[in-house]
Each structure stands twice: as C-alpha cells, then as structure tokens.
Design a protein around this motif. Sequence first.
Motif, PDB file in Angstrom:
ATOM      1  N   GLY A 127       7.257 -37.739 -22.830  1.00 38.73           N
ATOM      2  CA  GLY A 127       6.025 -38.521 -22.879  1.00 38.73           C
ATOM      3  C   GLY A 127       4.866 -37.851 -22.175  1.00 38.73           C
ATOM      4  N   TYR A 128       5.173 -36.788 -21.415  1.00 39.72           N
ATOM      5  CA  TYR A 128       4.135 -36.013 -20.717  1.00 39.72           C
ATOM      6  C   TYR A 128       4.173 -34.575 -21.231  1.00 39.72           C
ATOM      7  N   THR A 129       3.054 -33.903 -21.145  1.00 36.86           N
ATOM      8  CA  THR A 129       2.990 -32.484 -21.461  1.00 36.86           C
ATOM      9  C   THR A 129       2.624 -31.712 -20.204  1.00 36.86           C
ATOM     10  N   ALA A 130       2.901 -30.422 -20.229  1.00 34.60           N
ATOM     11  CA  ALA A 130       2.560 -29.542 -19.112  1.00 34.60           C
ATOM     12  C   ALA A 130       1.607 -28.467 -19.637  1.00 34.60           C
ATOM     13  N   PRO A 131       0.313 -28.761 -19.681  1.00 33.24           N
ATOM     14  CA  PRO A 131      -0.648 -27.808 -20.248  1.00 33.24           C
ATOM     15  C   PRO A 131      -0.662 -26.495 -19.483  1.00 33.24           C
ATOM     16  N   GLU A 132      -1.026 -25.425 -20.191  1.00 32.19           N
ATOM     17  CA  GLU A 132      -1.068 -24.098 -19.592  1.00 32.19           C
ATOM     18  C   GLU A 132      -2.505 -23.606 -19.469  1.00 32.19           C
ATOM     19  N   ASP A 133      -2.722 -22.733 -18.513  1.00 37.40           N
ATOM     20  CA  ASP A 133      -4.003 -22.066 -18.401  1.00 37.40           C
ATOM     21  C   ASP A 133      -4.156 -21.068 -19.548  1.00 37.40           C
ATOM     22  N   PRO A 134      -5.392 -20.712 -19.917  1.00 38.46           N
ATOM     23  CA  PRO A 134      -5.584 -19.702 -20.955  1.00 38.46           C
ATOM     24  C   PRO A 134      -4.856 -18.409 -20.581  1.00 38.46           C
ATOM     25  N   PRO A 135      -4.271 -17.715 -21.559  1.00 41.30           N
ATOM     26  CA  PRO A 135      -3.476 -16.513 -21.244  1.00 41.30           C
ATOM     27  C   PRO A 135      -4.284 -15.408 -20.572  1.00 41.30           C
ATOM     28  N   ASP A 136      -5.602 -15.383 -20.806  1.00 38.78           N
ATOM     29  CA  ASP A 136      -6.427 -14.350 -20.196  1.00 38.78           C
ATOM     30  C   ASP A 136      -7.061 -14.785 -18.882  1.00 38.78           C
ATOM     31  N   GLN A 137      -6.652 -15.956 -18.390  1.00 37.55           N
ATOM     32  CA  GLN A 137      -7.204 -16.465 -17.135  1.00 37.55           C
ATOM     33  C   GLN A 137      -6.657 -15.650 -15.963  1.00 37.55           C
ATOM     34  N   PRO A 138      -7.512 -15.124 -15.080  1.00 36.38           N
ATOM     35  CA  PRO A 138      -7.010 -14.392 -13.907  1.00 36.38           C
ATOM     36  C   PRO A 138      -6.078 -15.267 -13.077  1.00 36.38           C
ATOM     37  N   ALA A 139      -5.087 -14.652 -12.482  1.00 29.43           N
ATOM     38  CA  ALA A 139      -4.072 -15.405 -11.743  1.00 29.43           C
ATOM     39  C   ALA A 139      -4.684 -16.269 -10.652  1.00 29.43           C
ATOM     40  N   ASP A 140      -5.738 -15.765  -9.978  1.00 29.77           N
ATOM     41  CA  ASP A 140      -6.302 -16.520  -8.867  1.00 29.77           C
ATOM     42  C   ASP A 140      -7.239 -17.629  -9.331  1.00 29.77           C
ATOM     43  N   GLN A 141      -7.396 -17.810 -10.650  1.00 32.87           N
ATOM     44  CA  GLN A 141      -8.236 -18.891 -11.166  1.00 32.87           C
ATOM     45  C   GLN A 141      -7.440 -19.926 -11.948  1.00 32.87           C
ATOM     46  N   ARG A 142      -6.129 -19.742 -11.986  1.00 32.39           N
ATOM     47  CA  ARG A 142      -5.300 -20.698 -12.723  1.00 32.39           C
ATOM     48  C   ARG A 142      -5.136 -21.974 -11.917  1.00 32.39           C
ATOM     49  N   MET A 143      -5.245 -23.091 -12.605  1.00 34.52           N
ATOM     50  CA  MET A 143      -5.143 -24.380 -11.934  1.00 34.52           C
ATOM     51  C   MET A 143      -4.041 -25.266 -12.519  1.00 34.52           C
ATOM     52  N   LEU A 144      -3.609 -24.983 -13.738  1.00 30.68           N
ATOM     53  CA  LEU A 144      -2.673 -25.880 -14.409  1.00 30.68           C
ATOM     54  C   LEU A 144      -1.218 -25.564 -14.081  1.00 30.68           C
ATOM     55  N   ARG A 145      -0.920 -24.297 -13.933  1.00 26.64           N
ATOM     56  CA  ARG A 145       0.424 -23.887 -13.516  1.00 26.64           C
ATOM     57  C   ARG A 145       0.265 -22.773 -12.489  1.00 26.64           C
TER      58      ARG A 145
END
Length: 280
Positions: A127-145
Amino acid sequence: MNGEELRDALRTEMASVSPPPPLSTEATLGAARRAHLRRRAVWVSLGSAAVVLAVAGFAAVGPPGGDVYQPAGVGLPGNPDPSTDTKEPWPTGPDGQPQEDRTARAGSQHDRGVHLLNEVVSVVPAGYTAPEDPPDQPADQRMLRTHQAQFEEKVNGVDRWSYLSSVAVAQGGGTGRVIVEVHDAGNQLPTEPCALARGFWGMQGECRVETVGAAQVGVVVRPGSDDRLDQWSAYRHPDGVVVYVAQGVKLDGTRAALDSLPFSVPQLAALAVDDRFHLK
C-alpha cells in the motif's frame, strides 16, 4: 585622492551595487539537510533557523518543537571537526589511507550501509511505495533514499560503527519516512529498553515495552516536545548490537504528510528484532 574623496567614491560604488537577494529558507534548509545526511541521516525535515544552526553544527538534536531530521543515527551524536574530535587517525579506508572524516565512502563498512538501505526498502508495507531519487542526482543531494556508515569510537582497540538508512515512503499524495539505525556491539548505549528508546537522537517521549517472542523492545509511542519523528522502537540484541527503527508521517517541509504511519506499534517493535537489521 584625499580621504573625503575616497569616502565619496566608496559610497557611490556601494550605491551602484544591487542588494543581494533575500536568503532562501528552503535553500538553507536543503543544504543543512544534505550536510547532515552525509554524516548520518535521515533523515527528517528542517524547520527553523535555529534547527539549521544545530544541524549545520553537526548536532542531530534540534530545539524542542523543531522538525529536524536526521539523523542517522544515529542517538545520532554530532560529528565534530576531525581536527579536534580524536587524537587518533580516522579508520583506514580500502585505499590504505585514513578516511577524511567519520563517514566510510568505500569498503566493507560502506557496503554494510548499502545493504541496510536495501533491507529497509524491503520492509516497506503493502500500500506504500518507496520513491527513488533521480539516477543522476549527486549522492550528497539525495533525500528519498540515503545511507551512511559512520565511525563512532574505538573501544578496547576495536573500531565501533553505526549505520543509518532512511527511506521515503509514499501513499496517495503524502510522503513520510522510515529510518533504521544500527550500532555495533560494544557501544555505550543504555540497556534498559525504554532508556535505550528515549535516548534515540536525544529525544524523549511516552515509552512502553513491547514483547516480541522472548525479546523486550522499548517503543516510544508518542514523542515529547521534540517531534521530529512520530514513533520509534529500540532493541539490544544479546550480542550487544543495537537497532532503532523509526517512522514519521512527514519527510520534509516541502511535501504533504502521510495520513497515517506505515507500521503499527507491534509491527514497529517486531522490526527492531528482525534479523535483517541485525548487522554483525
């Protein structure tokens, strides 16, 4: 040019310069979150200038009422300046050189942090999803995982580490968070279940002990004045490894919150005992 002419020239030059744009609260909060997540995690949303100062100073605990995260972790002690934090070199990385700070960015400890993140994603309920950050997002700017392996201290000559993973969970139009933080055996955290739970990130709250099989798990079911997270469980395995599992209905100040928490209190307690998070 005499002094008066110099002053007049400076005033003229200053008058011709456009004033800087007002500070962006969102930009400031975003930068603080990313800095904190690089060192720990979670995390959760940043909500005030005072909280920004706390996070930017590597203090995971914000003022009462602040809606800061992260934090893993992990609970989440600060990350002092390496030049003053320890007299010993940081742990040696896979390249044979000391790390530049507490965070492992490669090697076996880093890999354990990645493993923990994958395990957290695996327990997101139906019933829940685990959204991902864009694949080209720098590691230090990821917020979703996010994930982090952090050196905590050396005890009797042995390096002790903590691991923090934070996963955004979404349902409908809302987004919240699930955080798991694991501390190596030999840590100095409390033993009594509720003392262990209330110590998470320095937060307090209404705690009760849940029984999961033969295990006694401390669960804060309602936070005190510090409401960065809504509920969290804590368990010390017989070998000394400590696991925290936390959940919150909000991810940050830019997204709508979940209508309800992903896990019930018994489920949250069971996750703290779950062998998937028992990193050895």
